[in-house]
Write an enzyme that holds these catalytic residues in place. Structure first.
Site, PDB file in Angstrom:
ATOM      1  N   SER A 190      23.388 -19.324  33.103  1.00  0.00           N
ATOM      2  CA  SER A 190      22.627 -18.639  34.147  1.00  0.00           C
ATOM      3  C   SER A 190      21.403 -19.376  34.664  1.00  0.00           C
ATOM      4  CB  SER A 190      22.199 -17.252  33.649  1.00  0.00           C
ATOM      5  OG  SER A 190      23.319 -16.413  33.540  1.00  0.00           O
ATOM      6  N   SER A 193      22.942 -16.213  36.553  1.00  0.00           N
ATOM      7  CA  SER A 193      22.289 -14.993  36.994  1.00  0.00           C
ATOM      8  C   SER A 193      20.838 -15.188  37.451  1.00  0.00           C
ATOM      9  CB  SER A 193      22.329 -13.957  35.872  1.00  0.00           C
ATOM     10  OG  SER A 193      21.596 -14.395  34.743  1.00  0.00           O
ATOM     11  N   LYS A 246      11.997 -13.838  36.237  1.00  0.00           N
ATOM     12  CA  LYS A 246      13.279 -13.204  36.529  1.00  0.00           C
ATOM     13  C   LYS A 246      13.188 -11.697  36.297  1.00  0.00           C
ATOM     14  CE  LYS A 246      18.136 -13.920  35.130  1.00  0.00           C
ATOM     15  NZ  LYS A 246      18.989 -14.786  34.271  1.00  0.00           N
TER      16      LYS A 246
END
Length: 470
Positions: free
Chosen positions: A178, A154, A79
């Site tokens: 997330s 996210s 990420k």
């Protein structure tokens, strides 16, 4: 053999060791898929093709020598919030697009030590603040099941990449849902471990106890294996859990004992209710669990609504305290400025009280739940939403209201520190994925993997793929 991207990471590892494919071939195959589909989905911010191919060649040599870690040569991604040495890490912010860390997050070192090869950095909202993925770096991440809809956040880029077969597994992080939110929106499996299971070191901090790293995968066994790679405390961690006595991959192979599972669908928020698709998915999952021999018991939502404002004090204080360079401030999105302003308005006393309230309240919730082994709710209240739905008003307050309408369940388990997973068990009549969430008591990640694997075996989802990405 199936198409390479149709194999999960465990099967890809076996194919590498049997000589059916080389790591160079496997990495090239997935890089080609990223080139074909990555931009459409907004999955990757940065692709590290040259570095990945060099590492793949080295992995092939190690495999040939018989001295290779278990997942040597298998592609993955990190990420874009996660520090990666020498690789741009924008944190979803246009003002940080040129930031290049000089060290790795500890989780990166651990995943790479297991042999995985990163193909790049996946898309995330600015500083991971939103339950949807959009930013001023490359724009939104989209679910492969309907690219007009957001992938969730996210870890939206990671979930989109796994769902579309751009990588078999990916690392995500979860401070309010997330990992589980985009797993639901993209029709894959996402697992948030117990608090303290994965280290935030060496540069990260778990000061609030809300956030942690975990896996996004297409199969439960891959998630267990990736967490096995991650679940090693670093010296000096604030609240470390010991390494598991039994590997999670082994738990995923074990049949669970008969469990007593509490379920609820009502939210802890005034005026927020699950939509019909979420309720249908939850009811169907309840029947499935009962058919597997488990006792499913209706209970009231045990989390009080007073948690929400206290969570917001902690959430906003975290982003307000972030060391964002002064020259970057004017480039921040309105939503980020809104949360920073809220955090700056809170006093140290208010923050301390909020932290104490969360700790004391969720401790009592967990105490009251000791009669149960697992907990079933919807993952989200709504299916994936159109790309512009959250921020079309340009009003951060309305943006936040819509996020609560979308995801009223997930953050509760960040507050309590419980492990929780989103399982892709349902699709709407329009073909949109709708996840259900199973959670367990703190520290019971292993039994939760056993339960999730049993559900997966009874209602397989691995071969269900988004149209146009097969």
């Amino acid at each position: 053999m199936n198409e390479l991207h149709e194999l999960d990471a465990t099967a890809q590892s076996a194919a590498l060791r049997s000589g059916e494919v080389t790591s160079v071939e496997l990495v090239r195959h997935h890089l080609d898929r990223i080139e074909a589909h990555g931009a459409t989905l907004g999955a990757f911010v940065t692709v590290t093709a040259e570095q990945a191919l060099e590492r793949a060649a080295a992995a092939d040599q190690r495999i040939a020598s018989g001295d290779a870690p278990p997942f040597a040569g298998v592609p993955t991604a990190f990420k874009d919030l996660t520090f990666t040495r020498g690789v741009p890490t924008s944190m979803g912010s246009a003002g940080m697009r040129d930031f290049v860390p000089d060290l790795n997050a500890y989780v990166v070192d651990l995943v790479e030590a297991a042999g995985f090869i990163s193909l790049g950095k996946t898309n995330t909202p600015e500083f991971g603040l939103s339950s949807y993925t959009d930013n001023d770096v490359i724009g939104p991440a989209r679910t492969p099941w309907d690219p007009t809809r957001n992938a969730g956040g996210s870890s939206g880029g990671a979930a989109a990449a796994v769902s579309a077969g751009l990588v078999p597994v990916a690392q995500g992080s979860d401070g309010g849902g997330s990992i589980r939110i985009p797993a639901s929106a993209c029709g894959i499996f996402g697992f948030k471990p117990s608090r303290g299971r994965v280290s935030a070191g060496p540069a990260g901090s778990d000061w609030s106890g809300l956030a942690g790293d975990g896996p996004l995968t297409r199969t439960v066994r891959d998630a267990a294996a990736l967490l096995d790679a991650m679940a090693h405390p670093e010296p000096g961690d604030v609240r470390p859990l010991p390494e598991p006595a039994v590997p999670y991959a082994e738990w995923a192979r074990r049949a669970p004992r008969r469990m007593r599972i509490a379920r609820w669908s009502q939210t802890h928020l005034d005026g927020v209710s699950p939509g019909p698709d979420a309720v249908e998915a939850w009811e169907s999952a309840s029947r499935l669990l009962e058919s597997l021999g488990h006792e499913v018991v209706d209970v009231d939502n045990p989390f009080p609504r007073e948690l929400e404002p206290q969570f917001n004090v902690i959430w906003s204080s975290g982003i307000a305290s972030a060391a964002i360079p002064e020259e970057v401030e004017p480039l921040l999105r309105a939503n980020t400025r809104y949360w920073r302003d809220r955090g700056r308005a809170s006093t140290a006393i208010e923050l301390t009280r909020a932290l104490q309230f969360l700790e004391l309240t969720t401790r009592q919730v967990v105490t009251n739940l000791q009669a149960y082994d697992a907990f079933l709710t919807p993952t989200l209240a709504l299916p994936p939403q159109p790309v512009g739905w959250f921020n079309e008003s340009s009003d951060p307050i309305e943006d936040h209201r819509r996020e609560l309408l979308f995801t009223p369940y997930t953050a509760l388990y960040n507050m309590s520190g419980q492990p929780a997973a989103s399982l892709p068990l349902h699709w709407t009549a329009e073909g949109l994925p709708v996840g259900v969430m199973l959670a367990a008591l703190p520290g019971q990640d292993g039994p939760l993997f056993s339960l999730c694997a049993q559900v997966e075996q009874a209602a397989p989802w691995h071969d269900r793929r988004p149209p146009g990405f097969d």
